[in-house]
Design a protein around this motif. Sequence first.
Motif, mmCIF file in Angstrom:
data_model
loop_
_atom_site.group_PDB
_atom_site.id
_atom_site.type_symbol
_atom_site.label_atom_id
_atom_site.label_comp_id
_atom_site.label_asym_id
_atom_site.label_seq_id
_atom_site.Cartn_x
_atom_site.Cartn_y
_atom_site.Cartn_z
ATOM 1 N N ARG A 1 0.826 -1.211 0.000
ATOM 2 C CA ARG A 1 0.000 0.000 0.000
ATOM 3 C C ARG A 1 0.858 1.258 0.000
ATOM 4 N NH1 ARG A 1 -5.250 0.465 0.699
ATOM 5 N NH2 ARG A 1 -6.458 -1.456 0.612
ATOM 6 N N GLY B 1 1.605 2.141 -3.315
ATOM 7 C CA GLY B 1 0.451 2.423 -4.160
ATOM 8 C C GLY B 1 -0.176 1.195 -4.777
ATOM 9 N N ASP C 1 -0.368 -3.730 -8.763
ATOM 10 C CA ASP C 1 -1.571 -2.937 -8.520
ATOM 11 C C ASP C 1 -2.827 -3.628 -9.018
ATOM 12 O OD1 ASP C 1 -1.061 -2.778 -11.194
ATOM 13 O OD2 ASP C 1 -1.059 -0.586 -11.314
#
Length: 219
Positions: A144, A147, A154
């Motif tokens: 996290r 990102g 992701d």
Amino acid sequence: MKLYDYILSPSCYKVRLMAALAGATLDLRAVDFHPGGEHRGPELLSLNPGGSIPILVDGDLILTESAAILVYLAAKAAPEWLGRASAEDAAREQQWLSFSGRLTTSLGGARLHEMLLRPGDLAALQAAGIAALRELEAGLVEQRLRGRNFLVSDRPTVADIACFPYVALAPDGGVSLDPYPAIRLWSRALRALPGFIEMPGIHRLHELKPEPNLEQSEV
């Protein structure tokens, strides 16, 4: 593709879930795992001498390890589920696929002890499961900060599917998920994927709680 399946097995569920997410069709062959012990009968032992399920049969190919089955389904039906965008992602995927075996042994062992009265040291299994959950929580927090909402990148990969079922069912073995906000956020993200299917026993009670706040929690 035929899957020798037990509806209450998390290892079988992860294969059904991967197939649903990848848009692959499985011919399900129900196995009387409990109480019948069919997985240790002559028919299934001829396919898997190890006496475990799931078993996937596709033509002449027989696969007996859930992680290998996940990779096969993804490679065949939805290659975007393989975390192979870079050497780092490929390594992370293999790391978490291997890690999923620890979840099976610890959290899965505690669940079998509590639900099917399988012999074992419950306290030791729970302690090992908690250690694994702490490692998973730390990994998800790190992601996290980069990102990323999933274990490899992701977007979700086979690694997330390999780890999810035994984590989600940890309370069946007496291990709470309340101390792990990153895991609960990750679980919600997986449940929200198009094509996600449920497994009996994986409930949504945690989704009725307030959104986990990572800043107020300790890893």
